[in-house]
Design a protein around this motif. Structure first.
Motif, PDB file in Angstrom:
ATOM      1  N   LEU A 141       0.702  -1.079   0.109  1.00  2.00           N
ATOM      2  CA  LEU A 141       0.042   0.167  -0.192  1.00  2.00           C
ATOM      3  C   LEU A 141       0.951   1.170  -0.047  1.00  2.00           C
ATOM      4  CD1 LEU A 141      -2.935  -1.075   2.435  1.00  2.00           C
ATOM      5  CD2 LEU A 141      -3.039  -0.715  -0.174  1.00  2.00           C
ATOM      6  N   THR A 142       2.166   1.134   0.954  1.00  2.35           N
ATOM      7  CA  THR A 142       2.868   2.276   0.762  1.00  2.35           C
ATOM      8  C   THR A 142       3.549   2.569  -0.550  1.00  2.35           C
ATOM      9  OG1 THR A 142       3.587   2.180   3.181  1.00  2.35           O
ATOM     10  CG2 THR A 142       5.100   3.175   1.795  1.00  2.35           C
ATOM     11  N   LEU A 143       3.818   1.385  -1.318  1.00  2.00           N
ATOM     12  CA  LEU A 143       4.461   1.669  -2.721  1.00  2.00           C
ATOM     13  C   LEU A 143       3.540   1.968  -3.434  1.00  2.00           C
ATOM     14  CD1 LEU A 143       6.972  -1.328  -2.736  1.00  2.00           C
ATOM     15  CD2 LEU A 143       7.492   0.973  -2.308  1.00  2.00           C
ATOM     16  N   ALA A 144       2.302   1.701  -3.608  1.00  2.00           N
ATOM     17  CA  ALA A 144       1.151   1.884  -4.358  1.00  2.00           C
ATOM     18  C   ALA A 144       0.846   3.400  -4.232  1.00  2.00           C
ATOM     19  CB  ALA A 144      -0.007   1.120  -4.041  1.00  2.00           C
ATOM     20  N   ARG A 145       0.896   4.150  -3.051  1.00  8.04           N
ATOM     21  CA  ARG A 145       0.743   5.497  -3.016  1.00  8.04           C
ATOM     22  C   ARG A 145       1.789   6.423  -3.572  1.00  8.04           C
ATOM     23  NH1 ARG A 145      -0.008   3.931   2.413  1.00  8.04           N
ATOM     24  NH2 ARG A 145      -2.026   3.405   2.684  1.00  8.04           N
ATOM     25  N   TRP A 146       3.146   5.867  -3.324  1.00  9.89           N
ATOM     26  CA  TRP A 146       4.063   6.464  -4.170  1.00  9.89           C
ATOM     27  C   TRP A 146       3.987   6.307  -5.644  1.00  9.89           C
ATOM     28  CZ3 TRP A 146       8.156   9.694  -3.168  1.00  9.89           C
ATOM     29  CH2 TRP A 146       8.472   9.921  -1.628  1.00  9.89           C
ATOM     30  N   ASP A 147       3.713   5.146  -5.991  1.00  7.22           N
ATOM     31  CA  ASP A 147       3.315   4.893  -7.415  1.00  7.22           C
ATOM     32  C   ASP A 147       2.380   5.783  -8.124  1.00  7.22           C
ATOM     33  OD1 ASP A 147       4.434   3.388  -9.986  1.00  7.22           O
ATOM     34  OD2 ASP A 147       2.310   2.723  -9.791  1.00  7.22           O
ATOM     35  N   LEU A 148       1.253   6.110  -7.342  1.00  5.70           N
ATOM     36  CA  LEU A 148       0.097   6.728  -7.768  1.00  5.70           C
ATOM     37  C   LEU A 148       0.595   8.108  -7.877  1.00  5.70           C
ATOM     38  CD1 LEU A 148      -2.624   6.454  -8.789  1.00  5.70           C
ATOM     39  CD2 LEU A 148      -3.431   7.092  -6.290  1.00  5.70           C
ATOM     40  N   LEU A 149       1.308   8.691  -6.858  1.00  5.22           N
ATOM     41  CA  LEU A 149       1.610   9.990  -6.652  1.00  5.22           C
ATOM     42  C   LEU A 149       2.807  10.526  -7.590  1.00  5.22           C
ATOM     43  CD1 LEU A 149       0.316  10.362  -3.037  1.00  5.22           C
ATOM     44  CD2 LEU A 149      -0.873  11.366  -5.179  1.00  5.22           C
ATOM     45  N   LEU A 150       3.685   9.651  -7.735  1.00  2.00           N
ATOM     46  CA  LEU A 150       5.159  10.210  -8.327  1.00  2.00           C
ATOM     47  C   LEU A 150       5.372   9.392  -9.551  1.00  2.00           C
ATOM     48  CD1 LEU A 150       7.570  11.645  -7.877  1.00  2.00           C
ATOM     49  CD2 LEU A 150       8.786   9.747  -6.576  1.00  2.00           C
ATOM     50  N   TRP A 151       5.534   8.201  -9.406  1.00  2.00           N
ATOM     51  CA  TRP A 151       5.966   7.448 -10.417  1.00  2.00           C
ATOM     52  C   TRP A 151       5.128   7.266 -11.740  1.00  2.00           C
ATOM     53  CZ3 TRP A 151      10.654   7.646  -9.891  1.00  2.00           C
ATOM     54  CH2 TRP A 151      11.186   7.181  -8.649  1.00  2.00           C
ATOM     55  N   SER A 152       3.653   7.001 -11.716  1.00  2.00           N
ATOM     56  CA  SER A 152       2.854   6.886 -12.804  1.00  2.00           C
ATOM     57  C   SER A 152       2.565   8.174 -13.436  1.00  2.00           C
ATOM     58  CB  SER A 152       1.428   6.187 -12.180  1.00  2.00           C
ATOM     59  OG  SER A 152       1.784   4.841 -12.120  1.00  2.00           O
ATOM     60  N   PRO A 153       2.444   9.339 -12.823  1.00  2.00           N
ATOM     61  CA  PRO A 153       2.155  10.714 -13.346  1.00  2.00           C
ATOM     62  C   PRO A 153       3.367  10.993 -14.237  1.00  2.00           C
ATOM     63  CG  PRO A 153       1.470  10.868 -11.256  1.00  2.00           C
ATOM     64  CD  PRO A 153       2.154   9.447 -11.364  1.00  2.00           C
ATOM     65  N   PHE A 154       4.693  10.686 -13.474  1.00  2.00           N
ATOM     66  CA  PHE A 154       5.938  10.785 -14.307  1.00  2.00           C
ATOM     67  C   PHE A 154       5.992  10.242 -15.555  1.00  2.00           C
ATOM     68  CE2 PHE A 154      10.423   9.671 -15.042  1.00  2.00           C
ATOM     69  CZ  PHE A 154      11.103  10.737 -15.183  1.00  2.00           C
ATOM     70  N   PHE A 155       5.669   8.947 -15.613  1.00  2.00           N
ATOM     71  CA  PHE A 155       5.722   8.219 -16.592  1.00  2.00           C
ATOM     72  C   PHE A 155       4.653   8.550 -17.745  1.00  2.00           C
ATOM     73  CE2 PHE A 155       8.430   5.077 -14.290  1.00  2.00           C
ATOM     74  CZ  PHE A 155       9.366   4.557 -15.639  1.00  2.00           C
ATOM     75  N   LEU A 156       3.331   8.754 -17.228  1.00  2.00           N
ATOM     76  CA  LEU A 156       2.377   9.281 -18.146  1.00  2.00           C
ATOM     77  C   LEU A 156       3.124  10.773 -18.792  1.00  2.00           C
ATOM     78  CD1 LEU A 156      -0.348   9.176 -19.351  1.00  2.00           C
ATOM     79  CD2 LEU A 156      -1.226  10.532 -17.095  1.00  2.00           C
ATOM     80  N   LEU A 157       3.390  11.588 -18.217  1.00  3.57           N
ATOM     81  CA  LEU A 157       3.930  12.681 -18.531  1.00  3.57           C
ATOM     82  C   LEU A 157       4.997  12.630 -19.826  1.00  3.57           C
ATOM     83  CD1 LEU A 157       4.053  15.908 -18.892  1.00  3.57           C
ATOM     84  CD2 LEU A 157       5.545  15.722 -17.043  1.00  3.57           C
ATOM     85  N   TRP A 158       5.876  11.965 -19.410  1.00  4.26           N
ATOM     86  CA  TRP A 158       6.989  11.275 -20.140  1.00  4.26           C
ATOM     87  C   TRP A 158       6.890  10.637 -21.551  1.00  4.26           C
ATOM     88  CZ3 TRP A 158      11.790   8.101 -18.081  1.00  4.26           C
ATOM     89  CH2 TRP A 158      12.799   8.478 -18.819  1.00  4.26           C
ATOM     90  N   GLY A 159       5.794   9.775 -21.110  1.00  2.00           N
ATOM     91  CA  GLY A 159       5.174   9.024 -22.519  1.00  2.00           C
ATOM     92  C   GLY A 159       4.531  10.092 -23.451  1.00  2.00           C
TER      93      GLY A 159
END
Length: 148
Positions: free
Chosen positions: A112-130
Motif C-alpha cells: 500500500l505504501t508503494l502503491a501510494r508512491w507509484d500513484l503520486l510520483l512514478w505513474s504521473p511521471f511516466f504518463l507525462l514522459w510518455g
C-alpha cells in the motif's frame, strides 16, 4: 536517478514499486540491479540524443523512420506503464488503495505504501514522459515544408 543509484546513491530506491524479494535485492545493491542501473543510465543517454535529434537541425542526419519508431515506441510503453497495463500504474494502484483489489496479506503495508508512491510520483511521471514522446513522434510524422 539510475546513474546516481549505479554510483551508490539510494535516491528513492526504497520507493521503487517492486515485489518485496526484488526490493530487498535492489536495496542490497545486488550486482544484477547495479548492472541494470548502468544499462538504464545508458538508455537515458540514448533517449536524450534521440529527443534532441528530433528538435535540433543536426538531427536531420538521423533516419526519420528511426526517430519516429523510437519516439512512438517509448511513448506507448511509458503511457502503458503509467496507466497500469502490467498491473501497477494508475489503475492498479487505485484498485489497491480503494480496496477493490486486495494487497497480499504478508506484505500489505509495504504494498500500500508503494502503491501510494507509484500513484503520486512514478505513474504521473511516466504518463507525462510518455505523452512527451508521443507528441514528439506525432510531430516527427507530420510533413514539414522543405523536407523531402
Amino acid at each position: 536517478m539510475k546513474l546516481a543509484q549505479a554510483l551508490g546513491a539510494d535516491a528513492l530506491a526504497d520507493k521503487d514499486p517492486l515485489p518485496p524479494h526484488l526490493r530487498e535485492q535492489l536495496l542490497a545493491r545486488h550486482p544484477l540491479f547495479v548492472a541494470s542501473h548502468w544499462a538504464l543510465a545508458g538508455a537515458a543517454v540514448v533517449g536524450i540524443i534521440v529527443a534532441l535529434a528530433a528538435v535540433r537541425p543536426w538531427g536531420a542526419r538521423f533516419p526519420r523512420r528511426l526517430l519516429l519508431t523510437v519516439s512512438w515506441t517509448l511513448g506507448i510503453f511509458m503511457i502503458a506503464r503509467a496507466v497500469g497495463v502490467a498491473g501497477s500504474g494508475l489503475v492498479g494502484d487505485a484498485l489497491l488503495l480503494t480496496g477493490v483489489r486486495e494487497a497480499p496479506a504478508e506484505h500489505a503495508a509495504l504494498v500500500l505504501t508503494l502503491a501510494r508512491w507509484d500513484l503520486l510520483l512514478w505513474s504521473p511521471f511516466f504518463l507525462l514522459w510518455g505523452v512527451c514522446w508521443a507528441v514528439t513522434g506525432w510531430r516527427l510524422g507530420r510533413p514539414v515544408q522543405g523536407r523531402t
